[in-house]
Design a protein around this motif. Structure first.
Motif, short mmCIF file in Angstrom:
data_model
loop_
_atom_site.label_atom_id
_atom_site.label_comp_id
_atom_site.label_asym_id
_atom_site.label_seq_id
_atom_site.Cartn_x
_atom_site.Cartn_y
_atom_site.Cartn_z
N SER A 125 6.93 -12.70 10.79
CA SER A 125 7.66 -12.71 9.52
C SER A 125 8.68 -13.84 9.54
O SER A 125 8.90 -14.47 10.56
N VAL A 135 11.96 -13.31 8.72
CA VAL A 135 13.31 -12.76 8.78
C VAL A 135 13.97 -13.09 10.11
O VAL A 135 13.30 -13.48 11.07
N GLY A 171 10.74 -6.97 11.64
CA GLY A 171 11.43 -5.93 10.90
C GLY A 171 11.35 -4.63 11.70
O GLY A 171 10.54 -4.49 12.60
N ARG A 172 12.18 -3.67 11.33
CA ARG A 172 12.19 -2.39 12.04
C ARG A 172 10.89 -1.64 11.76
O ARG A 172 10.45 -1.56 10.62
N ASN A 185 5.30 -4.02 12.90
CA ASN A 185 5.09 -5.36 12.35
C ASN A 185 3.61 -5.68 12.46
O ASN A 185 3.00 -5.46 13.51
N ASP A 200 8.64 0.35 8.06
CA ASP A 200 9.73 1.09 8.69
C ASP A 200 9.27 2.53 8.94
O ASP A 200 9.09 3.30 8.00
#
Length: 107
Positions: free
Chosen positions: A3, A5, A10-11, A14, A32
């Protein structure tokens, strides 16, 4: 690849999809599994086309919201560890849609 970010993830779980013939990156997402909902992950897994390479990695917690259907869909991609994935376990996986055997790329 995973990603754009900060820290590149991300939490939760992924996911990166790669065309199995050309190596082209098709999509990246994260789900998530602590504060989110498993339904979008299930919908996404069902939409993956045959011949697609699927890369997955957890960050923070990737297991709390996983249900039997989601685990089954990931197992169909070649995962053998997804059935035992627990709270905050680290997990990386490379499999594929339409794979006929277990993936050797999982830890």
């Amino acid at each position: 690849l995973m990603s754009g970010v900060k820290n590149n993830v991300g939490r939760g779980i992924n996911v990166a999809l790669v065309n199995g013939k050309t190596g082209e990156l098709l999509d990246t997402k994260f789900y998530d599994m602590w504060g989110g909902d498993v339904a979008p992950l299930i919908e996404f897994l069902k939409s993956i086309q045959d011949g697609t390479i699927v890369l997955m990695a957890t960050y923070d917690d990737g297991a709390t919201k996983l249900n039997e259907e989601a685990r089954k869909l990931i197992a169909e991609l070649g995962s053998t560890s997804i059935t035992n994935l627990g709270f905050r376990d680290n997990w990386v996986f490379c499999g594929g849609k339409g794979i006929k055997t277990k993936s050797p790329f999982e830890q």
